[in-house]
Design a protein around this motif. Structure first.
Motif, mmCIF file in Angstrom:
data_model
loop_
_atom_site.group_PDB
_atom_site.id
_atom_site.type_symbol
_atom_site.label_atom_id
_atom_site.label_comp_id
_atom_site.label_asym_id
_atom_site.label_seq_id
_atom_site.Cartn_x
_atom_site.Cartn_y
_atom_site.Cartn_z
ATOM 1 N N ASP A 174 38.687 -31.592 19.144
ATOM 2 C CA ASP A 174 39.922 -31.846 18.392
ATOM 3 C C ASP A 174 39.959 -31.124 17.045
ATOM 4 N N LEU B 43 49.410 -25.225 23.981
ATOM 5 C CA LEU B 43 48.532 -25.532 25.100
ATOM 6 C C LEU B 43 49.016 -26.791 25.826
ATOM 7 N N ALA C 108 44.749 -28.088 28.707
ATOM 8 C CA ALA C 108 43.876 -28.642 27.667
ATOM 9 C C ALA C 108 42.722 -29.410 28.303
ATOM 10 N N GLU C 109 43.027 -30.171 29.355
ATOM 11 C CA GLU C 109 41.982 -30.923 30.045
ATOM 12 C C GLU C 109 40.985 -29.984 30.718
ATOM 13 N N LEU D 175 39.976 -28.740 25.451
ATOM 14 C CA LEU D 175 40.544 -28.593 24.105
ATOM 15 C C LEU D 175 41.648 -29.623 23.890
ATOM 16 N N LYS D 176 42.171 -29.647 22.679
ATOM 17 C CA LYS D 176 43.231 -30.582 22.316
ATOM 18 C C LYS D 176 44.582 -30.039 22.790
ATOM 19 N N PRO D 177 45.401 -30.819 23.468
ATOM 20 C CA PRO D 177 46.721 -30.331 23.877
ATOM 21 C C PRO D 177 47.614 -30.086 22.662
#
Length: 527
Positions: free
Chosen positions: A72, A233, A238-239, A243-245
């Motif tokens: 995040d 994203l 993201a999943e 990473l963070k959406p």
């Protein structure tokens, strides 16, 4: 402290780097994907979109794990790719085939037809790409696909460069009209020019081939420089990436162009991005059209400057092929090259093994080596090939300077200069200029710079370069070596133009004739 992810898709693998605005590079991870070749068709080179995306997910998750940076805290992700690497798509951005990779040269006939039509119809855009359209570029590849896939034409919705397709996929975009298109990609490879009304007109394209009917409309959309966003994203990707959406993704570009930015390229610099091939990238203060130079595009390298591109169709690939024929590897064959003196081998190596990208823009060429004797070794050929790529680079820089492009500094970037001091010294001696080599790896650093801009961490490219680009190791020309290379260059340039121009009465048909005979033999064997 601010951390971003920079992504670089190369010919055989993707590298993902996490870069800190204060500490620089934190960690990198690499994941490979297959390159599909055919022995019976040396022009064939394709890759799968799914393979690319699986590798991107694996490398991203690995670099996050290695760096221990919380997901995040990664503020943006930016990506560059090879080009022109073209994929035809149907509804919902579904790939209709694999990518025609940049080094796929099956569209030689289509490129020649586009060039002939452009001159016949006086299409102004042809002058902006050096006067010759290439089999490595978008329209020729798309036309080849349309001609050879009649059963899929009804499904065809559009075609995308790799950098635009990956960005759109990560953003969760499924409507072809919503995909942002890179000015870098479309300006250098698709005859797009803002001052000329964008893409070539429909009536021109139809005169090339009626199969192009409606294609211009399907390629329309928003064309943007890399200081603009492709989107954000998506939760799905993201999943997959860990990473963070919602983090921003800027409009992508070609790997060599962003590598030049990562190498610290400024106005009146030339960057040789030396890898499997070489891309020669510059930033010029004003627009200068150069015959035979494959792209002059406003905003392609630096969003506020004019970018200029040239290159060699094979460099590292040539070194690798020499080593493979000798039953060894490049690293082993390189040992001892520092003892070689200019011209010592007695060889003159014309490095056209994969055709000529600049300044002849002629794919119907193959490598030539003059001067073999019974004692010549593979190591001799490797040194001569290094000299040959440097001499070819000088042909290109001389052509640029003849047409008003000022070259004050030469920067050798890419993977090879980092580990081959012999090559850097030969280039300095041949080009007659200091050659600067970044002290650290700059692959994916350009991507990180544009990710920082997207995240608002830095306001300008130059501010980001000052903060995170590495210092240089400098190779100065050696006076005695430079004198020898002046003599070799006289021979090289004579052979280069005598054998490389199709219109050359004496030798211009030799290499194309050999290629034609080989292709005919393969065709006969297949039947």
């Amino acid at each position: 402290m601010a951390v971003v992810a920079g992504v670089d898709f190369g010919t055989l693998s993707v590298r993902v780097s996490l870069v800190d605005s204060e500490r620089g590079l934190l960690a990198s991870a690499i994941a490979e994907y297959p390159l599909h070749r055919k022995r019976e068709d040396p022009e064939y080179a394709t890759q799968s979109h799914d393979d690319h995306m699986r590798a991107l997910a694996a490398a991203t998750r690995e670099v996050v794990r290695k760096s221990a940076v919380p997901a995040d805290q990664i503020l943006a992700i930016a990506l560059d790719t090879t080009g022109s690497s073209v994929i035809p798509v149907g509804r919902n951005l579904h790939p209709l085939d694999d990518y025609y990779l940049w080094c796929d040269h099956r569209a030689k006939a289509e490129a020649a037809e586009i060039t002939a039509a452009a001159h016949r119809e006086k299409l102004a855009a042809i002058d902006w790409c050096g006067g010759v359209y290439s089999s490595e570029w978008g329209f020729s590849k798309l036309l080849h696909w349309l001609r050879h896939n009649p059963g899929k034409r009804s499904q065809f919705e559009s075609a995308f460069e790799h950098c635009d397709m990956v960005a759109a996929t990560l953003c969760g975009i499924s409507d072809v009209k919503q995909v942002k298109r890179s000015i870098c990609a479309m300006g250098h490879k698709w005859l797009w020019n803002a001052s000329l009304g964008g893409l070539p007109p429909e009536d021109f394209l139809i005169k090339v081939d009626p199969l192009f009917a409606g294609v211009r409309e399907k390629l329309n959309g928003e064309y943007a420089t890399s200081d603009k966003l492709a989107g954000h994203l998506s939760p799905h990707w993201a999943e997959k990436l860990g990473l963070k959406p919602g983090i921003p993704i800027p409009v992508g570009a070609f790997d060599a162009h962003w590598d030049a930015i990562g190498a610290g390229c400024r106005g009146e610099d030339i960057v040789n991005v030396v890898g499997t091939s070489t891309c020669i990238i510059g930033i010029t203060p004003s627009v200068q059209l150069v015959p035979g130079v494959c792209g002059v595009v406003q905003g392609s390298v630096h969003p506020q400057r004019t970018g200029i591109e040239a290159g060699l169709s094979a460099v590292g690939d040539i070194f690798q092929s020499i080593a493979a024929r000798a039953g060894t590897d490049v690293s082993t064959l390189t040992k001892g090259l520092d003892k070689y003196r200019p011209g010592q081998t007695g060889l003159l190596r014309i490095t056209w093994d994969n055709g000529d990208r600049t300044v002849l823009v002629n794919p119907n060429l193959r490598g030539i080596t003059f001067g073999w004797n019974l004692q010549t070794t593979a190591q001799d050929e490797l040194f001569a090939a290094i000299e040959g790529t440097a001499l070819h680079t000088r042909v290109i820089l001389d052509r640029m300077e003849q047409h008003g492009v000022i070259v004050r500094r030469v920067i050798n970037a890419g993977g090879i200069p980092q580990k081959n001091d012999v090559l850097n010294q030969v280039y300095a001696n041949v080009l007659g200029r200091p050659v600067l080599v970044p002290a650290g790896n700059v692959v994916s650093l350009g991507s990180a710079i544009f990710a920082f801009l997207a995240a608002g961490v830095f306001k300008t490219v130059e501010e980001a370069q000052d903060k995170i680009c590495p210092v240089y190791k400098v190779f100065q020309p050696e006076i005695s070596a430079k004198a020898v290379y002046e003599e070799l260059y006289a021979f090289y340039s004579k052979i280069y133009f005598a054998f490389g121009r199709p219109q050359s009465a004496e030798f211009g048909n030799v290499l194309p004739g050999l290629i034609q005979l080989s292709e005919s033999a393969h065709a006969d064997a297949a039947h």
